[in-house]
Scaffold this active site. Structure first.
Site, PDB file in Angstrom:
ATOM      1  N   LYS A 284      -1.514 -10.383  10.896  1.00 41.56           N
ATOM      2  CA  LYS A 284      -1.376 -10.377  12.358  1.00 41.56           C
ATOM      3  C   LYS A 284      -2.046 -11.622  12.939  1.00 41.56           C
ATOM      4  CE  LYS A 284      -1.101  -5.389  12.909  1.00 41.56           C
ATOM      5  NZ  LYS A 284       0.127  -5.051  13.605  1.00 41.56           N
TER       6      LYS A 284
ATOM      7  N   ASP B  36      -4.856   6.167   4.896  1.00 46.42           N
ATOM      8  CA  ASP B  36      -3.721   5.411   5.423  1.00 46.42           C
ATOM      9  C   ASP B  36      -4.170   4.204   6.249  1.00 46.42           C
ATOM     10  OD1 ASP B  36      -0.828   5.174   5.929  1.00 46.42           O
ATOM     11  OD2 ASP B  36      -1.330   5.679   8.005  1.00 46.42           O
TER      12      ASP B  36
ATOM     13  N   ASP C  20      -1.912  -6.328   2.868  1.00 48.17           N
ATOM     14  CA  ASP C  20      -2.402  -5.490   3.950  1.00 48.17           C
ATOM     15  C   ASP C  20      -1.883  -6.195   5.188  1.00 48.17           C
ATOM     16  OD1 ASP C  20      -3.933  -4.625   6.203  1.00 48.17           O
ATOM     17  OD2 ASP C  20      -5.302  -3.672   4.808  1.00 48.17           O
ATOM     18  N   HIS C  21      -0.864  -5.616   5.826  1.00 46.94           N
ATOM     19  CA  HIS C  21      -0.174  -6.417   6.843  1.00 46.94           C
ATOM     20  C   HIS C  21      -1.066  -6.748   8.039  1.00 46.94           C
ATOM     21  CE1 HIS C  21       0.658  -2.547   8.827  1.00 46.94           C
ATOM     22  NE2 HIS C  21       0.955  -3.220   9.910  1.00 46.94           N
TER      23      HIS C  21
ATOM     24  N   LYS D 218      -3.409   8.806  15.432  1.00 47.76           N
ATOM     25  CA  LYS D 218      -2.002   8.844  15.858  1.00 47.76           C
ATOM     26  C   LYS D 218      -1.900   9.731  17.087  1.00 47.76           C
ATOM     27  CE  LYS D 218       0.099   7.644  11.525  1.00 47.76           C
ATOM     28  NZ  LYS D 218       0.328   6.224  11.811  1.00 47.76           N
TER      29      LYS D 218
ATOM     30  N   HIS E 121      -6.694  -1.155   6.539  1.00 46.65           N
ATOM     31  CA  HIS E 121      -6.629  -1.995   7.742  1.00 46.65           C
ATOM     32  C   HIS E 121      -7.984  -2.107   8.469  1.00 46.65           C
ATOM     33  CE1 HIS E 121      -2.493  -1.725   6.872  1.00 46.65           C
ATOM     34  NE2 HIS E 121      -2.199  -0.652   7.559  1.00 46.65           N
TER      35      HIS E 121
ATOM     36  N   GLU F 125      -2.804   4.528  17.996  1.00 46.91           N
ATOM     37  CA  GLU F 125      -1.339   4.521  17.970  1.00 46.91           C
ATOM     38  C   GLU F 125      -0.807   5.650  18.840  1.00 46.91           C
ATOM     39  OE1 GLU F 125       0.472   3.338  13.985  1.00 46.91           O
ATOM     40  OE2 GLU F 125      -1.155   4.649  13.401  1.00 46.91           O
TER      41      GLU F 125
ATOM     42  N   LYS G 207       0.845  -1.177   0.000  1.00 48.52           N
ATOM     43  CA  LYS G 207       0.000   0.000   0.000  1.00 48.52           C
ATOM     44  C   LYS G 207       0.890   1.240   0.000  1.00 48.52           C
ATOM     45  CE  LYS G 207      -1.684   1.585   3.993  1.00 48.52           C
ATOM     46  NZ  LYS G 207      -0.872   2.216   5.043  1.00 48.52           N
TER      47      LYS G 207
HETATM   48  C1  BG6 Z   1       0.716   1.377   8.201  1.00 50.42           C
HETATM   49  C2  BG6 Z   1       0.405   2.845   8.184  1.00 50.42           C
HETATM   50  O1  BG6 Z   1       0.075   0.732   7.141  1.00 50.42           O
HETATM   51  O2  BG6 Z   1       0.291   0.815   9.434  1.00 50.42           O
HETATM   52  C3  BG6 Z   1       1.065   3.540   9.359  1.00 50.42           C
HETATM   53  O3  BG6 Z   1       0.864   3.414   6.968  1.00 50.42           O
HETATM   54  C4  BG6 Z   1       0.681   2.864  10.655  1.00 50.42           C
HETATM   55  O4  BG6 Z   1       0.721   4.919   9.394  1.00 50.42           O
HETATM   56  C5  BG6 Z   1       0.916   1.363  10.575  1.00 50.42           C
HETATM   57  O5  BG6 Z   1       1.466   3.425  11.694  1.00 50.42           O
HETATM   58  C6  BG6 Z   1       0.371   0.658  11.788  1.00 50.42           C
HETATM   59  O6  BG6 Z   1       0.780  -0.687  11.777  1.00 50.42           O
HETATM   60  P1  BG6 Z   1       0.961  -1.513  13.128  1.00 50.42           P
HETATM   61  O7  BG6 Z   1       1.256  -2.891  12.662  1.00 50.42           O
HETATM   62  O8  BG6 Z   1       2.070  -0.868  13.875  1.00 50.42           O
HETATM   63  O9  BG6 Z   1      -0.344  -1.393  13.849  1.00 50.42           O
END
Ligand code: BG6
Length: 478
Positions: free
Chosen positions: A177, A230, A172-173, A326, A235, A211, A143
């Site tokens: 998880k 973002d 999409d990581h 954030k 997500h 976050e 992404k």
């Molecule tokens: C990313 C965003 O895809 O995911 C970031 O671009 C965000 O802005 C991050 O901080 C959050 O990932 P995780 O795994 O730390 O929750």
């Protein structure tokens, strides 16, 4: 179980994602014996470097971002033997023949596009022109997948010119998880929850991804993106899909993705009164969002909270509340399913009444808690209290839970195995943009400015009001 031998090329091999996630993730899989001896990993980027200097780069990245004790015991030296580097000109001719010469026939080839989307088309085209892409090879794209529906469509079209959908892995990581995958196990592996999983029994669902970090050094990108693009478009929507989808017939890529797509398509447009945008301000000691992005007039949001509805038989009438931001109070991501009151209470008015709440904590402490009403122990008569049935994985599973793999390493191994279940299909991404675009366009049209909020808070007060108005409240960000 080791995966098949592979050649993996990381375009953007010297970038931040490669350093922080991809390379350390591959190393961890090497340590656990999953990466076969015949695997090779080639970094490809603009910087002039040879194999040895890239190996030094990789070593430093792994030591800095979590190689652990294996950095000292010789395993890292072994891993580095699998690493190579090619200086490449993504828009020109330089390096492509060299790269093609390093590919071996008859094994899995994967190309990781850890580069700006503007380069996707150039790289895809060259992979074909230089004979690197085979019918079995795979590409992995990061992404942001577009900025809106139009750009996402264009990107899909470009990739489709050179690759079949079964070869494209859109990451999409969040889907990698551990607890996110567990969500599917909990929903579809237990008899207990699914019969209650609908608007008849569920009052509402909350999804929070909070976050503590700010935008850090990514201000340039983030200021043109904002929390909606973002985080929400990808997500949070993926989490929403997994929590709301119908049971797929099988745990297979298209069966799962078809069901997710139906959820996105059933989402109603969001009324703008049901969305709150926020931006973190400066304090005496800490810079604010506008300082971070070096744009004193920025109207980009670093926080979003919204209420939405899914128009289908299962969910009509159950609101879903989403929020992400954030610089909030703590790093905490959870999905909370709040069940309805019992239809009738047999106890005295003042005995107390509690709703069952199922909280699925994604991070930092992965686990699931179910709030259950019981009698307060002791002689005080029938007084009801809420106690958690707690399944924190670290407690329940012991040391195994501490070895929770990082989302990226799992996903990369899935690419090598050719399993697309945890990757987004092109139509899913487009449908997600089709839902978020009108929200973002509405903000622009109305000239809407985000509400300021303090760093370390839970976001703007309006986000609290969003639920208070409905007689509900957010679960505390802990
Ligand atoms: C990313 C965003 O895809 O995911 C970031 O671009 C965000 O802005 C991050 O901080 C959050 O990932 P995780 O795994 O730390 O929750």
């Amino acid at each position: 179980i080791p995966v098949d031998p592979f050649d993996l090329v990381i375009f953007g091999g010297t970038g931040d994602l490669a350093r922080r996630k991809i390379l350390p993730g591959l190393f961890r899989r090497f340590c656990s014996g999953q990466m076969p001896g015949e695997a090779t990993i080639v970094g490809a980027a603009r910087s002039e470097m040879d194999d040895d200097s890239y190996r030094t780069f990789v070593r430093e990245a792994i030591v800095e971002f979590g190689g652990g004790r294996h950095c000292e015991d010789g395993t890292l030296d072994e891993f580095l033997k699998h690493i190579g580097y090619v200086t490449i000109d993504a828009r020109g001719t330089g390096g492509w023949d060299d790269l093609a010469g390093r590919m071996r026939d008859g094994i899995v080839r994967a190309f990781y596009f850890s580069v700006a989307p503007a380069l996707f088309g150039d790289i895809a085209e060259r992979l074909h022109n230089y004979g690197l892409a085979t019918p079995e090879s795979r590409i992995v794209v990061e992404k942001p997948f577009g900025k809106n529906l139009e750009t996402a469509r264009a990107l899909n079209k470009t990739l489709a010119q050179h690759f079949d959908e079964t070869q494209i892995y859109r990451i999409d990581h969040y889907l990698g998880k551990e607890t996110v995958q567990n969500l599917m196990a909990v929903r579809f592996g237990n008899m207990l929850f699914e019969p209650l999983w609908n608007s008849q029994y569920v009052d509402h669902i909350q999804i929070t991804v909070a976050e503590t970090v700010g935008v850090g050094g990514r201000g340039g990108y983030y200021d043109t993106s904002g929390a909606m693009r973002d985080m929400v478009q990808n997500h949070l929507m993926q989490l929403l899909c997994l929590i709301a989808m119908e049971p797929p017939a099988r745990f297979e890529p298209d069966a799962v993705r078809d069901e997710k797509l139906k959820v996105i398509r059933a989402l109603e447009p969001v009324d703008y009164h049901h969305i709150v945008r926020g931006q973190y301000g400066a304090t005496d000691t800490q810079p604010g969002y506008r300082d971070h992005v070096e744009n004193p007039r920025s109207t980009t949001e670093s926080f979003v909270a919204l209420k939405c509805h899914i128009s289908n038989w299962r969910w009509a009438g159950t609101p879903f509340y989403l929020r992400t931001g954030k610089r909030l109070k703590s790093r905490s991501s959870e999905i909370v399913v709040v069940f309805k009151d019992t239809p009738h209470s047999i106890f005295e008015e003042d005995a107390g009444r509690h709703r069952n709440v199922l909280a699925i904590q994604l991070q930092p402490n992965e686990g699931i808690t179910l709030g259950v009403t019981i009698k307060e122990p002791g002689p005080g008569g029938m007084r009801l209290i809420d106690v958690p049935l707690d399944m924190t994985f670290a407690d329940a599973l012991g040391p195994e839970a501490e070895e929770v793999p990082d989302a990226y390493e799992r996903l990369i191994m899935d690419v090598i195995r050719g399993n697309q279940t945890l990757f987004m299909r092109g139509d899913e991404v487009e449908a997600a943009w089709a839902w978020t675009d009108p929200i973002i366009e509405g903000w622009t049209r109305r000239g809407e400015v985000p509400k300021p909020y303090d760093s370390g808070s839970t976001g703007p007060d309006d986000a609290l009001m969003l639920m208070h108005r409905d007689g509900r409240k957010w679960r505390e960000i802990r």
